[in-house]
Enzyme design. Sequence first.
Site, mmCIF file in Angstrom:
data_model
loop_
_atom_site.group_PDB
_atom_site.id
_atom_site.type_symbol
_atom_site.label_atom_id
_atom_site.label_comp_id
_atom_site.label_asym_id
_atom_site.label_seq_id
_atom_site.Cartn_x
_atom_site.Cartn_y
_atom_site.Cartn_z
ATOM 1 N N GLU A 53 9.753 10.375 22.031
ATOM 2 C CA GLU A 53 10.231 9.340 22.963
ATOM 3 C C GLU A 53 9.053 8.482 23.441
ATOM 4 O OE1 GLU A 53 12.392 12.228 25.537
ATOM 5 O OE2 GLU A 53 14.169 11.066 24.993
ATOM 6 N N GLU A 65 15.729 19.343 21.042
ATOM 7 C CA GLU A 65 16.385 19.561 22.342
ATOM 8 C C GLU A 65 17.562 20.529 22.230
ATOM 9 O OE1 GLU A 65 15.023 16.786 21.400
ATOM 10 O OE2 GLU A 65 14.124 15.758 23.099
HETATM 11 C C1 1HE Z 1 3.939 24.129 25.621
HETATM 12 C C2 1HE Z 1 4.776 23.231 24.943
HETATM 13 C C3 1HE Z 1 5.787 22.596 25.693
HETATM 14 C C4 1HE Z 1 3.375 24.038 23.518
HETATM 15 N N1 1HE Z 1 5.878 22.891 26.997
HETATM 16 N N2 1HE Z 1 4.062 24.373 26.922
HETATM 17 N N3 1HE Z 1 9.294 20.615 22.902
HETATM 18 C C5 1HE Z 1 9.389 21.599 21.994
HETATM 19 O O1 1HE Z 1 10.392 22.245 21.842
HETATM 20 C C6 1HE Z 1 8.124 21.898 21.228
HETATM 21 C C7 1HE Z 1 7.583 23.248 21.629
HETATM 22 N N4 1HE Z 1 6.271 23.528 21.058
HETATM 23 C C8 1HE Z 1 6.087 23.930 19.769
HETATM 24 O O2 1HE Z 1 7.010 23.999 18.968
HETATM 25 C C9 1HE Z 1 4.697 24.289 19.359
HETATM 26 O O3 1HE Z 1 3.948 24.592 20.528
HETATM 27 C C10 1HE Z 1 3.954 23.153 18.595
HETATM 28 C C11 1HE Z 1 4.541 23.022 17.199
HETATM 29 C C12 1HE Z 1 4.005 21.815 19.334
HETATM 30 C C13 1HE Z 1 2.439 23.517 18.465
HETATM 31 O O4 1HE Z 1 2.318 24.815 17.872
HETATM 32 P P1 1HE Z 1 0.910 25.564 17.929
HETATM 33 O O5 1HE Z 1 1.055 26.837 17.153
HETATM 34 O O6 1HE Z 1 -0.186 24.621 17.534
HETATM 35 O O7 1HE Z 1 0.643 25.891 19.489
HETATM 36 P P2 1HE Z 1 1.330 26.981 20.421
HETATM 37 O O8 1HE Z 1 0.591 28.280 20.313
HETATM 38 O O9 1HE Z 1 2.800 27.045 20.210
HETATM 39 O O10 1HE Z 1 1.110 26.351 21.868
HETATM 40 C C14 1HE Z 1 -0.161 26.332 22.506
HETATM 41 C C15 1HE Z 1 0.112 26.392 24.010
HETATM 42 O O11 1HE Z 1 0.826 25.217 24.387
HETATM 43 C C16 1HE Z 1 1.001 27.559 24.390
HETATM 44 O O12 1HE Z 1 0.645 27.954 25.690
HETATM 45 P P3 1HE Z 1 -0.229 29.308 25.963
HETATM 46 O O13 1HE Z 1 -0.324 29.379 27.442
HETATM 47 O O14 1HE Z 1 0.529 30.430 25.317
HETATM 48 O O15 1HE Z 1 -1.559 29.038 25.288
HETATM 49 C C17 1HE Z 1 2.378 26.948 24.437
HETATM 50 O O16 1HE Z 1 3.273 27.648 25.266
HETATM 51 C C18 1HE Z 1 2.049 25.586 25.019
HETATM 52 N N5 1HE Z 1 3.073 24.610 24.708
HETATM 53 N N6 1HE Z 1 4.418 23.210 23.635
HETATM 54 C C19 1HE Z 1 5.026 23.754 27.581
HETATM 55 N N7 1HE Z 1 6.621 21.712 25.148
HETATM 56 C C20 1HE Z 1 12.752 14.264 29.176
HETATM 57 S S1 1HE Z 1 13.538 15.233 28.100
HETATM 58 C C21 1HE Z 1 12.491 15.623 26.783
HETATM 59 C C22 1HE Z 1 13.012 16.800 26.065
HETATM 60 C C23 1HE Z 1 12.007 17.444 25.167
HETATM 61 O O17 1HE Z 1 10.895 17.023 25.045
HETATM 62 S S2 1HE Z 1 12.551 18.819 24.326
HETATM 63 C C24 1HE Z 1 11.240 19.235 23.255
HETATM 64 C C25 1HE Z 1 10.339 20.260 23.839
#
Ligand code: 1HE
Length: 259
Positions: free
Chosen positions: A113, A133
């Site tokens: 977005e 989402e």
């Molecule tokens: C996060 C987030 C997040 C990572 N919110 N903390 N978005 C999603 O559904 C995408 C969710 N994220 C992922 O699928 C993956 O993290 C990634 C593919 C983006 C990256 O993977 P990777 O292996 O490089 O990293 P990781 O180990 O998953 O994440 C590293 C850290 O970032 C980890 O935190 P930690 O404390 O364990 O180190 C994750 O929890 C954190 N992290 N993504 C919070 N999204 C206004 S409406 C909009 C609606 C949406 O955007 S829905 C889509 C949400």
Amino acid sequence: MNEPFLKIELRDTIAIVTLNRSQKRNALDEQAIAALDDFFSTVPTNVRAIVLAAAGPHFCAGLDLKEHHDKERSAIDFMRVCQSWHRAFDKIQHGGIPVIAAMQGAVVGGGLELASAAHVRVADATTYFALPEGQRGIFTGGGATVRVARIISANRMVEMMLTGRALDAREGHRLGLAHYLCEPGQDVLEQAIELAQRIATNAALSNYAIVSSINRIADMSSTDGLFAEGLMAAVVQTGHDVQRRLGDFVEKRTEKVRV
Ligand code: 1HE
């Protein structure tokens, strides 16, 4: 103390704005949206183009799911959050200054977005796009139903959200989510900066008209659109450097348009 979410570098007339929360994959929490809103509300007056980049291997993982989980927002709370995203991203799209996004890795959910509010999008080969989402039990709230649906079509966005599949860089490029796809080894930020520098050489008033009127006119009836186009052209025509630019062509001092 936490690092600020946005790192801002000014290079002549170009601003390079970098999402700087790579340890959380640049997930967007309330502070991040406030920082974007703040920067795009107060862009220094000499800035002619903005590069929107992101630190780390991923452009942006979208909504901060941890914050959203922890806050247990009510419907009205989340409506307000969505409106704050709409305000901030509207300032990107309609702020009158060209914005060029340099993308790598995940451009997902709210990250897509955000990118779709930029005017020019450059992807490297690692880039992928998704709207997960549905898997998270939520819905888009940062403008995807308007901006992403216009780029790839509503029909394709429905499929993307239902299946939750990721589009790789090539498919995203083919569908218009990226205008440019870097060659292997080519640096996405460098390419975005090069484009920004080229765009910044246009007349500032022409760029203002391009980024603020075309998308708005697309929302109008044909009659209103043609009227608005004429008004916009008349205003742009008053720019201080119009005569010089036209004279450069008339006196054969400028390059011809060639492919
Ligand atoms: C996060 C987030 C997040 C990572 N919110 N903390 N978005 C999603 O559904 C995408 C969710 N994220 C992922 O699928 C993956 O993290 C990634 C593919 C983006 C990256 O993977 P990777 O292996 O490089 O990293 P990781 O180990 O998953 O994440 C590293 C850290 O970032 C980890 O935190 P930690 O404390 O364990 O180190 C994750 O929890 C954190 N992290 N993504 C919070 N999204 C206004 S409406 C909009 C609606 C949406 O955007 S829905 C889509 C949400």
